[in-house]
Design a protein around this motif. Structure first.
Motif, PDB file in Angstrom:
ATOM      1  N   ARG A 120      42.426  25.515  37.352  1.00  0.00           N
ATOM      2  CA  ARG A 120      41.347  26.421  36.399  1.00  0.00           C
ATOM      3  C   ARG A 120      41.748  27.440  35.859  1.00  0.00           C
ATOM      4  O   ARG A 120      42.506  28.508  36.180  1.00  0.00           O
ATOM      5  N   LEU A 121      41.082  27.417  35.023  1.00  0.00           N
ATOM      6  CA  LEU A 121      41.169  28.944  34.297  1.00  0.00           C
ATOM      7  C   LEU A 121      39.551  29.455  33.953  1.00  0.00           C
ATOM      8  O   LEU A 121      38.410  29.017  34.122  1.00  0.00           O
ATOM      9  N   PHE A 122      39.822  30.901  34.419  1.00  0.00           N
ATOM     10  CA  PHE A 122      38.822  31.746  34.682  1.00  0.00           C
ATOM     11  C   PHE A 122      38.325  32.981  33.905  1.00  0.00           C
ATOM     12  O   PHE A 122      38.994  33.575  33.834  1.00  0.00           O
ATOM     13  N   LEU A 123      36.915  32.785  33.474  1.00  0.00           N
ATOM     14  CA  LEU A 123      36.641  34.160  32.780  1.00  0.00           C
ATOM     15  C   LEU A 123      35.794  34.742  32.949  1.00  0.00           C
ATOM     16  O   LEU A 123      34.646  34.103  33.044  1.00  0.00           O
ATOM     17  N   ILE A 124      36.577  35.467  33.494  1.00  0.00           N
ATOM     18  CA  ILE A 124      35.546  36.188  34.767  1.00  0.00           C
ATOM     19  C   ILE A 124      34.821  38.039  33.521  1.00  0.00           C
ATOM     20  O   ILE A 124      35.629  38.782  33.108  1.00  0.00           O
ATOM     21  N   SER A 125      33.215  38.003  33.689  1.00  0.00           N
ATOM     22  CA  SER A 125      32.356  38.513  32.324  1.00  0.00           C
ATOM     23  C   SER A 125      31.730  39.620  33.776  1.00  0.00           C
ATOM     24  O   SER A 125      31.074  39.873  34.136  1.00  0.00           O
ATOM     25  N   THR A 126      32.717  41.104  33.983  1.00  0.00           N
ATOM     26  CA  THR A 126      31.925  42.295  34.580  1.00  0.00           C
ATOM     27  C   THR A 126      32.615  43.035  34.496  1.00  0.00           C
ATOM     28  O   THR A 126      34.418  43.003  34.080  1.00  0.00           O
ATOM     29  N   ARG A 127      31.954  43.960  34.364  1.00  0.00           N
ATOM     30  CA  ARG A 127      32.730  45.616  34.006  1.00  0.00           C
ATOM     31  C   ARG A 127      33.150  45.933  35.265  1.00  0.00           C
ATOM     32  O   ARG A 127      33.965  46.705  35.322  1.00  0.00           O
ATOM     33  N   ASP A 128      32.992  45.457  36.738  1.00  0.00           N
ATOM     34  CA  ASP A 128      33.348  46.081  38.090  1.00  0.00           C
ATOM     35  C   ASP A 128      34.848  45.473  38.418  1.00  0.00           C
ATOM     36  O   ASP A 128      34.494  44.264  38.368  1.00  0.00           O
ATOM     37  N   VAL A 129      36.084  45.387  38.429  1.00  0.00           N
ATOM     38  CA  VAL A 129      36.924  45.258  38.966  1.00  0.00           C
ATOM     39  C   VAL A 129      36.770  44.464  40.311  1.00  0.00           C
ATOM     40  O   VAL A 129      36.890  43.171  40.738  1.00  0.00           O
ATOM     41  N   GLN A 130      36.137  45.267  41.343  1.00  0.00           N
ATOM     42  CA  GLN A 130      35.374  44.753  42.489  1.00  0.00           C
ATOM     43  C   GLN A 130      34.870  43.470  42.519  1.00  0.00           C
ATOM     44  O   GLN A 130      34.736  42.475  43.366  1.00  0.00           O
ATOM     45  N   GLU A 131      34.223  43.590  41.803  1.00  0.00           N
ATOM     46  CA  GLU A 131      32.895  42.091  41.825  1.00  0.00           C
ATOM     47  C   GLU A 131      33.821  41.143  41.056  1.00  0.00           C
ATOM     48  O   GLU A 131      33.174  40.663  41.870  1.00  0.00           O
ATOM     49  N   ALA A 132      34.669  41.023  40.230  1.00  0.00           N
ATOM     50  CA  ALA A 132      34.843  40.150  39.537  1.00  0.00           C
ATOM     51  C   ALA A 132      36.033  39.143  40.718  1.00  0.00           C
ATOM     52  O   ALA A 132      36.570  38.393  40.528  1.00  0.00           O
ATOM     53  N   GLU A 133      36.926  40.210  41.299  1.00  0.00           N
ATOM     54  CA  GLU A 133      38.006  39.794  41.974  1.00  0.00           C
ATOM     55  C   GLU A 133      36.873  38.601  43.891  1.00  0.00           C
ATOM     56  O   GLU A 133      37.298  37.924  44.170  1.00  0.00           O
ATOM     57  N   ARG A 134      35.797  39.484  44.252  1.00  0.00           N
ATOM     58  CA  ARG A 134      35.025  39.129  44.779  1.00  0.00           C
ATOM     59  C   ARG A 134      34.822  37.303  43.661  1.00  0.00           C
ATOM     60  O   ARG A 134      34.458  36.912  45.254  1.00  0.00           O
ATOM     61  N   TRP A 135      33.917  37.176  43.107  1.00  0.00           N
ATOM     62  CA  TRP A 135      33.448  36.552  42.507  1.00  0.00           C
ATOM     63  C   TRP A 135      34.924  35.294  42.441  1.00  0.00           C
ATOM     64  O   TRP A 135      34.665  33.855  42.526  1.00  0.00           O
ATOM     65  N   LEU A 136      35.538  35.507  42.056  1.00  0.00           N
ATOM     66  CA  LEU A 136      37.020  34.647  42.211  1.00  0.00           C
ATOM     67  C   LEU A 136      37.232  34.831  43.685  1.00  0.00           C
ATOM     68  O   LEU A 136      37.493  33.502  43.956  1.00  0.00           O
ATOM     69  N   ARG A 137      37.480  35.188  44.519  1.00  0.00           N
ATOM     70  CA  ARG A 137      37.622  34.638  45.787  1.00  0.00           C
ATOM     71  C   ARG A 137      36.726  33.749  46.156  1.00  0.00           C
ATOM     72  O   ARG A 137      37.318  32.516  47.324  1.00  0.00           O
ATOM     73  N   ASP A 138      35.408  34.472  46.176  1.00  0.00           N
ATOM     74  CA  ASP A 138      34.284  32.690  46.965  1.00  0.00           C
ATOM     75  C   ASP A 138      34.672  31.467  46.297  1.00  0.00           C
ATOM     76  O   ASP A 138      34.523  30.480  47.341  1.00  0.00           O
ATOM     77  N   TYR A 139      35.080  31.451  44.885  1.00  0.00           N
ATOM     78  CA  TYR A 139      35.136  30.069  44.711  1.00  0.00           C
ATOM     79  C   TYR A 139      36.236  29.403  45.068  1.00  0.00           C
ATOM     80  O   TYR A 139      35.675  28.410  44.979  1.00  0.00           O
ATOM     81  N   ARG A 140      36.961  29.778  44.664  1.00  0.00           N
ATOM     82  CA  ARG A 140      38.906  29.785  45.343  1.00  0.00           C
ATOM     83  C   ARG A 140      38.269  29.006  46.820  1.00  0.00           C
ATOM     84  O   ARG A 140      39.628  28.260  46.865  1.00  0.00           O
TER      85      ARG A 140
END
Length: 607
Positions: free
Chosen positions: A483-503
């Motif tokens: 998968r290619l993930f396009l994550i739109s947020t200015r918060d790096v920790q939030e981006a990593e949390r979203w990415l981890r939860d989905y994977r």
């Protein structure tokens, strides 16, 4: 009345025919509680059996008295303000149009319908239309329903029907199958008459599948349309826009506009490949359902695309970020990929015609899109709020190639953007999100300056747009092996949390209502789109408050207008079957209840 007549070219008789159709809807005799139901006529036919298969449009309302009662009960529970206004409107229509007509021979238990033989003739005089009214006794209907002047003009016709004059226009009346069929076109009346010398033409029912017919019979509202004729007119209008865009080529931004308009025009080839469309709507215990069936033409590109489509699990959405407004997924073959292919072709064509100032940019954009397409895209998944904060996922056979191609495209735009109110920056190597190399895109838009507004008005518009759609975005591009993930947020920790939860397949507890509100559509679909309506409505109202505060007006919107804090979704499901494409819209009652507040705002105003 005058303005409506002018809209149809001054054809008062056509207005009268359409009004007759409305009469049956508004005032078909309603059976009282406990009253014995009149048995259907033995010869009664369905509208699908009455109209010839050549019709290009057919609209039907089933069981008018029952439908009216179900609609009023449904609205009274979900939208009480709208229910009362609907009842009052019906009463006013009855008093305004039906004082002088007898309605006792209209059968309120069977469907009323309106058919169009050719869309392009709809505004001609007379148009090729049919109005079908269910009657208990055809002869009694002619004696009671027609006005005195219309009865004076009533004559038998050699075709085997009757003719009269309604609003100075000759109208042919054909009794058939428990219906009275009205049309202003003699040639069409000839097609409708059945006699020993003339057998009926093949009916529209022969064009539909058994499943489509069953949905049609059970639906409260049903609509059939032959799309090719409608699409042809829309396409002609869009071709005019494309011609206007190509009239003055030169600037890079103008060529991008040409490419975009051309892409939209080309997308209408989808409609040209559809044989017909059947739309049915039904009120149910837990909500309202609308079903759309699209039948592709045999051996068309669309039919081949549908044959290669697959079903996917909607449960993947439960692992997406919670608290978003838009959720969904679609096969790229039916969504993103056709758009990208057309954009790739048209941007090359625009580049060939463009001024020499930007040929390199055009080539780089086209090459980047080609790189994304060659990554073999499969599915597009999204979860976003109104400010484009959230996550998008592209499933592909070569996701890293897709990431590089998309970054090249964005980087090309960044290097050639010369609008001072827009800042776009691209960083190829921006560290890692979890264990994945990341690229980063920064975008900022000064809305007030971009739209040219100044002073208090400019501040108000800036406040609305900043709150509703945002003004600063950070987009992270990362790819794993699928998968290619396009994550739109200015918060790096939030981006990593979203990415981890989905994977890792973690389901957010707050997404339980997301699953419940799509449940009636099923969990295995080719595609799905969901809108969190109450959240969107709240965003809009709060943005208006921001604009009011920017002008020093304070809080002007009554709090009772705001929706409840809980989420409420509309859902649109997509299934690809052997016969074609099916779309199904589901609106649960708890989501529709939020419409009552919106209705009050629309009728009474915000303030």
């Amino acid at each position: 009345m005058t303005s409506v007549s002018n809209w149809v070219g001054g054809a008062g008789w056509m207005l009268s025919l359409v009004t007759v159709f409305g009469w049956a809807i508004l005032v078909a005799p309603t059976r009282l509680e406990g009253q014995a139901k009149a048995p259907p006529l033995p010869q009664a036919l369905s509208p699908l059996d009455l109209v010839p298969e050549q019709v290009e449009g057919l609209f039907q309302i089933r069981g008018l008295d029952g439908f009216r009662q179900r609609l009023h009960t449904f609205l009274r529970e979900c939208m009480p303000a709208a229910a009362e206004m609907t009842r009052q409107t019906l009463d006013e229509q009855v008093r305004a149009f039906l004082e002088n007509r007898e309605r006792k021979e209209l059968d309120g238990e069977r469907a009323v319908f309106f058919a169009v033989m050719r869309w392009r003739d709809l505004r001609q005089a007379p148009p090729s239309i049919i109005v079908g009214l269910p009657v208990r006794d055809g002869d009694a209907f002619l004696r009671s329903f027609l006005l005195a002047e219309e009865r004076k003009e009533l004559r038998p016709h050699p075709l085997g029907c009757h003719r009269t004059v309604i609003a100075e226009q000759e109208v042919f009346i054909v009794p058939r199958g428990g219906y009275v069929l009205l049309t202003p076109v003699e040639a069409l009346a000839k097609l409708l008459v059945v006699s020993p010398e003339q057998k009926p033409l093949p009916p529209l029912a022969q064009r539909l599948t058994e499943q489509e017919i069953q949905r049609w019979i059970q639906a409260d509202l049903a609509f059939y349309v032959k799309l090719s004729a409608v699409v042809e007119q829309i396409r002609n209008d869009l071709e005019f826009l494309r011609g206007s865009s190509e009239a003055s080529p030169g600037e890079y931004s103008e060529q991008a506009a040409v490419a975009l308009v051309t892409t939209v025009v080309d997308l209408f080839t989808f409609g040209e490949e559809v044989e017909h469309c059947v739309i049915t709507g039904q009120l149910e215990k837990e909500g309202a359902r609308v079903h759309v069936s699209l039948r592709p033409k045999p051996h068309s590109t669309l039919e081949q695309t549908l044959a290669a489509s697959r079903l996917d699990k909607a449960t993947d959405l439960n692992c997406m970020p919670d608290g978003m407004i838009y959720y969904g997924y679609l096969p790229t073959a039916l969504s993103l990929e056709p758009f990208l292919r057309r954009y790739h072709r048209t941007i090359l064509q625009a580049g060939n015609r463009a001024a020499k100032k930007f040929p390199e940019a055009e080539r780089q954009l086209a090459d980047a899109i080609k790189q994304v397409l060659d990554s073999r895209l499969q599915r597009f998944i999204w979860a976003l709020d109104t400010r484009s904060r959230g996550m998008l996922i592209l499933e592909a056979e070569r996701p890293e190639q897709a990431r590089q191609g998309l970054f090249r495209w964005l980087d090309t735009l960044a290097r050639h953007t010369s609008v001072p109110e827009v800042r776009l920056e691209a960083q190829a190597e921006a560290g890692k999100l979890l264990d994945l190399p990341a690229s980063r895109i920064e975008l900022e838009i000064k809305w007030g300056a971009l739209i040219g507004a100044h002073g208090p008005a400019g501040q108000a518009e800036e406040a609305i747009l900043r709150y509703l759609v945002g003004h600063q975005w950070t987009l992270w591009l990362v790819a794993d092996d699928r998968r290619l993930f396009l994550i739109s947020t200015r918060d790096v920790q939030e981006a990593e949390r979203w990415l981890r939860d989905y994977r890792e397949g973690r389901v957010c507890a707050e997404n339980a209502i997301l699953q419940r509100h799509r449940q009636p559509l099923g969990e295995t679909l080719s595609g799905l789109a969901m809108l969190q309506f109450s959240g969107l409505w709240r965003y809009i109202l709060e943005s208006i408050e921001k604009a009011a505060n920017a002008q020093g007006l304070g809080n002007l919107i009554p709090k009772e207008v705001y929706p409840e804090a809980k989420s409420a979704f509309f859902s649109l499901g997509l299934r690809v079957r052997r016969e074609g494409l099916e779309l199904e819209f589901w609106a649960p009652k708890e989501t529709l209840r939020e419409f009552d507040r919106l209705f009050q705002v629309a009728v009474h105003g915000l303030f």
